[in-house]
Design a protein around this motif. Structure first.
Motif, mmCIF file in Angstrom:
data_model
loop_
_atom_site.group_PDB
_atom_site.id
_atom_site.type_symbol
_atom_site.label_atom_id
_atom_site.label_comp_id
_atom_site.label_asym_id
_atom_site.label_seq_id
_atom_site.Cartn_x
_atom_site.Cartn_y
_atom_site.Cartn_z
ATOM 1 N N GLY A 36 21.467 33.144 14.059
ATOM 2 C CA GLY A 36 22.876 33.376 14.387
ATOM 3 C C GLY A 36 23.434 32.293 15.295
ATOM 4 O O GLY A 36 24.584 31.867 15.144
ATOM 5 N N SER A 37 22.619 31.835 16.237
ATOM 6 C CA SER A 37 23.042 30.771 17.148
ATOM 7 C C SER A 37 23.324 29.476 16.400
ATOM 8 O O SER A 37 24.310 28.781 16.675
ATOM 9 C CB SER A 37 21.957 30.547 18.209
ATOM 10 N N SER A 38 22.467 29.140 15.450
ATOM 11 C CA SER A 38 22.652 27.914 14.663
ATOM 12 C C SER A 38 23.935 27.950 13.852
ATOM 13 O O SER A 38 24.670 26.958 13.772
ATOM 14 C CB SER A 38 21.452 27.710 13.722
ATOM 15 N N LEU A 39 24.211 29.081 13.232
ATOM 16 C CA LEU A 39 25.418 29.216 12.418
ATOM 17 C C LEU A 39 26.678 29.034 13.272
ATOM 18 O O LEU A 39 27.671 28.477 12.810
ATOM 19 C CB LEU A 39 25.437 30.588 11.743
ATOM 20 N N ALA A 40 26.614 29.489 14.525
ATOM 21 C CA ALA A 40 27.772 29.365 15.419
ATOM 22 C C ALA A 40 27.914 27.951 15.970
ATOM 23 O O ALA A 40 28.985 27.339 15.869
ATOM 24 C CB ALA A 40 27.649 30.368 16.565
ATOM 25 N N THR A 41 26.835 27.414 16.542
ATOM 26 C CA THR A 41 26.930 26.132 17.255
ATOM 27 C C THR A 41 26.850 24.915 16.352
ATOM 28 O O THR A 41 27.242 23.822 16.761
ATOM 29 C CB THR A 41 25.837 26.033 18.333
ATOM 30 N N GLN A 42 26.334 25.076 15.138
ATOM 31 C CA GLN A 42 26.272 23.938 14.220
ATOM 32 C C GLN A 42 27.409 23.945 13.204
ATOM 33 O O GLN A 42 27.689 22.919 12.586
ATOM 34 C CB GLN A 42 24.934 23.915 13.481
ATOM 35 N N TYR A 43 28.092 25.092 13.038
ATOM 36 C CA TYR A 43 29.140 25.119 12.019
ATOM 37 C C TYR A 43 30.460 25.720 12.529
ATOM 38 O O TYR A 43 31.472 25.030 12.606
ATOM 39 C CB TYR A 43 28.663 25.898 10.802
ATOM 40 N N LEU A 44 30.466 27.003 12.905
ATOM 41 C CA LEU A 44 31.716 27.683 13.226
ATOM 42 C C LEU A 44 32.476 27.024 14.380
ATOM 43 O O LEU A 44 33.681 26.791 14.287
ATOM 44 C CB LEU A 44 31.444 29.158 13.560
ATOM 45 N N GLU A 82 24.878 19.200 5.006
ATOM 46 C CA GLU A 82 23.632 18.508 4.643
ATOM 47 C C GLU A 82 22.606 18.601 5.778
ATOM 48 O O GLU A 82 21.417 18.849 5.531
ATOM 49 C CB GLU A 82 23.943 17.042 4.323
ATOM 50 N N LEU A 83 23.071 18.412 7.005
ATOM 51 C CA LEU A 83 22.175 18.513 8.154
ATOM 52 C C LEU A 83 21.673 19.943 8.333
ATOM 53 O O LEU A 83 20.509 20.169 8.662
ATOM 54 C CB LEU A 83 22.890 18.054 9.431
ATOM 55 N N MET A 84 22.554 20.908 8.113
ATOM 56 C CA MET A 84 22.177 22.305 8.302
ATOM 57 C C MET A 84 21.134 22.767 7.294
ATOM 58 O O MET A 84 20.320 23.641 7.583
ATOM 59 C CB MET A 84 23.412 23.206 8.235
ATOM 60 N N GLU A 85 21.169 22.190 6.095
ATOM 61 C CA GLU A 85 20.147 22.534 5.103
ATOM 62 C C GLU A 85 18.748 22.182 5.614
ATOM 63 O O GLU A 85 17.767 22.866 5.322
ATOM 64 C CB GLU A 85 20.438 21.808 3.782
ATOM 65 N N LYS A 86 18.672 21.115 6.409
ATOM 66 C CA LYS A 86 17.382 20.708 6.979
ATOM 67 C C LYS A 86 17.043 21.523 8.219
ATOM 68 O O LYS A 86 15.931 22.024 8.374
ATOM 69 C CB LYS A 86 17.414 19.212 7.320
ATOM 70 N N THR A 87 18.033 21.656 9.128
ATOM 71 C CA THR A 87 17.739 22.293 10.418
ATOM 72 C C THR A 87 17.456 23.785 10.289
ATOM 73 O O THR A 87 16.566 24.311 10.964
ATOM 74 C CB THR A 87 18.906 22.080 11.405
ATOM 75 N N LEU A 88 18.192 24.493 9.427
ATOM 76 C CA LEU A 88 17.978 25.931 9.300
ATOM 77 C C LEU A 88 16.610 26.256 8.717
ATOM 78 O O LEU A 88 15.927 27.184 9.173
ATOM 79 C CB LEU A 88 19.079 26.571 8.448
ATOM 80 N N HIS A 89 16.190 25.504 7.700
ATOM 81 C CA HIS A 89 14.877 25.762 7.115
ATOM 82 C C HIS A 89 13.744 25.338 8.050
ATOM 83 O O HIS A 89 12.690 25.992 8.095
ATOM 84 C CB HIS A 89 14.752 25.056 5.751
ATOM 85 N N THR A 96 30.987 27.850 2.218
ATOM 86 C CA THR A 96 30.272 26.617 1.862
ATOM 87 C C THR A 96 29.455 26.793 0.587
ATOM 88 O O THR A 96 29.322 27.895 0.053
ATOM 89 C CB THR A 96 29.320 26.199 2.999
ATOM 90 N N GLU A 97 28.903 25.683 0.144
ATOM 91 C CA GLU A 97 28.023 25.697 -1.025
ATOM 92 C C GLU A 97 26.557 25.849 -0.612
ATOM 93 O O GLU A 97 25.658 25.716 -1.431
ATOM 94 C CB GLU A 97 28.179 24.371 -1.805
ATOM 95 N N PHE A 98 26.344 26.122 0.659
ATOM 96 C CA PHE A 98 24.981 26.218 1.195
ATOM 97 C C PHE A 98 24.199 27.342 0.522
ATOM 98 O O PHE A 98 24.715 28.433 0.299
ATOM 99 C CB PHE A 98 25.029 26.474 2.701
ATOM 100 N N LYS A 99 22.949 27.048 0.202
ATOM 101 C CA LYS A 99 22.048 28.060 -0.363
ATOM 102 C C LYS A 99 20.696 27.966 0.327
ATOM 103 O O LYS A 99 20.149 26.870 0.484
ATOM 104 C CB LYS A 99 21.880 27.873 -1.871
ATOM 105 N N PHE A 100 20.188 29.115 0.744
ATOM 106 C CA PHE A 100 18.851 29.145 1.327
ATOM 107 C C PHE A 100 17.807 28.928 0.237
ATOM 108 O O PHE A 100 17.978 29.393 -0.898
ATOM 109 C CB PHE A 100 18.588 30.484 2.018
ATOM 110 N N ASN A 101 16.741 28.235 0.588
ATOM 111 C CA ASN A 101 15.625 28.029 -0.324
ATOM 112 C C ASN A 101 14.701 29.245 -0.217
ATOM 113 O O ASN A 101 13.855 29.321 0.671
ATOM 114 C CB ASN A 101 14.881 26.742 0.037
ATOM 115 N N LEU A 102 14.888 30.203 -1.121
ATOM 116 C CA LEU A 102 14.146 31.463 -1.051
ATOM 117 C C LEU A 102 12.647 31.259 -1.215
ATOM 118 O O LEU A 102 11.840 31.976 -0.608
ATOM 119 C CB LEU A 102 14.657 32.439 -2.118
ATOM 120 N N LYS A 103 12.264 30.261 -2.004
ATOM 121 C CA LYS A 103 10.838 29.987 -2.189
ATOM 122 C C LYS A 103 10.195 29.623 -0.850
ATOM 123 O O LYS A 103 9.116 30.127 -0.503
ATOM 124 C CB LYS A 103 10.638 28.833 -3.176
#
Length: 477
Positions: free
Chosen positions: A335-343, A279-286, A402-409
């Motif tokens: 790439g940094s976010s995917l590693a340090t916020q999730y993996l 849930e947090l990553m959906e906000k931080t990545l966008h 995960t069920e994460f989806k980028f907001n393409l719009k």
């Protein structure tokens, strides 16, 4: 989250200093030392960094996560800290001894001896502990203080090519001082107890898991400087390093949130709250893409007006390099976010290792294949390809689990707005001279256009944040 916000503010203060200092010192150093001086500093530093890597042995990331997990489980962090510190200290002293013997056979041995101070700094580095307990205030204050002193010393003492040694001493001792000052705060959190030697080395396996990806990271980020220095000389390293640095300044700011969120995400995982992480990553990545995409196009907007006055005429060759590296402003933070916020927080170090190993392999292979055909640009393309595949591997793994989806719009809107911003700004400023005034005008025009377009398209997260804040205050009243 209030603690995360506070830590983020402290890190922002530190990162602002990391922007301001290079903005002022890079042109001073570049004009004083020239491409060969800048290149020699970075070439010798690249050699020292291989030894820094071994001395650290992955403790920074491993220790950060281990302390965060222990702290949130109310375990004894004093013993854990002492075990990790002495574990790293032993390796650091051995590596420093080997380094000093090794560089004695090098041509630029005196500069390399001075660079060895950066290895000694590893011994005193305990920033991983404060990150683990989510206390960024102390490390930020110490770093800002040392940055200020270093900044002043460079301005006053670095005047020409003969000051290369002085510049190296300032940078190396500044790093050492920033690590040592933090020790004044450790007694507030740690009770010094007796520990056994056997327990010190029980952390070897865990730290090695984080050490292996760090080896790969150095190979695809540091190797190019060493290769260019050996094959093409120090001037080539100077062009390459400054081209990377001008983009890295912005990458550093964008990735600030990652280091703040690592211990927080680890604590959420310790509490079995993986859904909250996503849930947090959906906000931080966008939010990250909202900034990184326009900054990339912004660099493509201003680079040819920036380089002549900022770096000096000796570095005009950078006009051919910087546009290629600008894509990294988007790729690396993602790439940094995917590693340090999730993996890393959820313990999937193997997938993190896999991504950087692939990146290292691609970079080494790219240098072997491309350098003979494209020369200098072979190293540039190899670096970009490595960073792209690192992020691609992490993204593929993350989306699969995960069920994460980028907001393409939103992403398309960010991109179109930023591209339009670039085109209009370049047209308006096409006939302006290469001065700081021109870059300031370009900045005002570009930011205004981007904010306007993203607001019209209703994808501006800053407006959403302000509206949410106002609504929250209204409900409290």
């Amino acid at each position: 989250m209030r603690n995360v916000a506070r830590n983020f503010i402290y890190q922002i203060i530190f990162q602002v200093m990391k922007i301001i200092v290079p903005i002022i010192t890079i042109p001073i150093v570049s004009k004083a030392l020239g491409p060969s001086g800048v290149g020699l500093y970075n070439y010798t530093n690249s050699i020292a960094q291989y030894f820094v890597l071994v001395a650290s042995l992955g403790v920074a990331m491993y220790g950060n996560r281990a302390i965060a997990l222990a702290y949130n489980r109310d375990e004894n962090i004093s013993i854990l800290f002492l075990e990790l510190f002495f574990f790293k200290a032993i390796f650091t002293l051995v590596v420093l001894f080997v380094y000093l013997i090794t560089v004695s056979f090098f041509e630029n041995r005196f500069i390399l001896y001075v660079q060895g101070i950066t290895i000694l700094a590893v011994l005193f580095d305990i920033s991983w502990f404060f990150m683990g307990i989510e206390d960024f205030k102390k490390t930020s204050i110490c770093n800002v203080l040392v940055q200020s002193i270093t900044f002043t010393a460079i301005i006053l003492l670095v005047k020409d090519r003969s000051d290369l040694i002085i510049y190296t001493v300032i940078q190396a001792t500044g790093l050492l001082a920033s690590q040592m000052f933090v020790w004044f705060f450790i007694k507030q959190h740690i009770v010094f107890e007796k520990i056994s030697l056997s327990n010190i080395f029980k952390h070897l396996k865990g730290s090695v898991e984080f050490f292996l990806p760090e080896v790969a990271i150095v190979l695809y980020t540091n190797l190019n400087k060493t290769v260019l220095g050996v094959v093409l000389g120090s001037a080539a390293v100077g062009y390459y390093t400054n081209s990377v640095t001008i983009n890295t300044v912005f990458i550093t700011v964008i990735t600030t949130l990652d280091m703040v969120l690592l211990p927080h995400m680890s604590s959420l995982f310790a509490k079995d709250n993986t859904e909250r992480i996503i849930e947090l990553m959906e906000k931080t990545l966008h939010l990250q893409l909202f900034f990184s995409i326009p900054i990339m196009f912004g660099m493509l907007t201003v680079y040819d007006k920036l380089i002549p006055w900022f770096f000096g005429d000796q570095f005009l060759f950078m006009n051919y390099i910087v546009p290629f590296f600008s894509i990294l402003i988007v790729i690396i933070p993602l790439g940094s976010s995917l590693a340090t916020q999730y993996l890393i927080p959820i313990g999937q170090v193997n997938k993190y290792n896999r991504s950087v190993t692939i990146g290292a392999g691609i970079n080494m292979l790219g240098n072997i294949i491309l350098l003979p055909f494209f020369g200098f640009f072979g190293a540039v393309f190899s670096n970009i390809l490595a960073e792209f595949f690192v992020t691609f591997v992490r993204l593929k793994s993350f989306l699969k689990q995960t069920e994460f989806k980028f907001n393409l719009k939103k992403i398309i809107s960010f991109t179109l707005s930023a591209f339009t911003m670039m085109i209009i700004t370049r047209i308006v400023s096409a006939n302006m001279p290469s001065t700081i005034i021109t870059n300031c005008i370009q900045l005002v025009i570009a930011v205004s256009i981007y904010i306007l377009l993203t607001s019209i398209l209703k994808v501006n997260p800053l407006i959403e944040m302000v509206q949410g804040y106002l609504q929250e205050n209204k409900q409290q009243d």
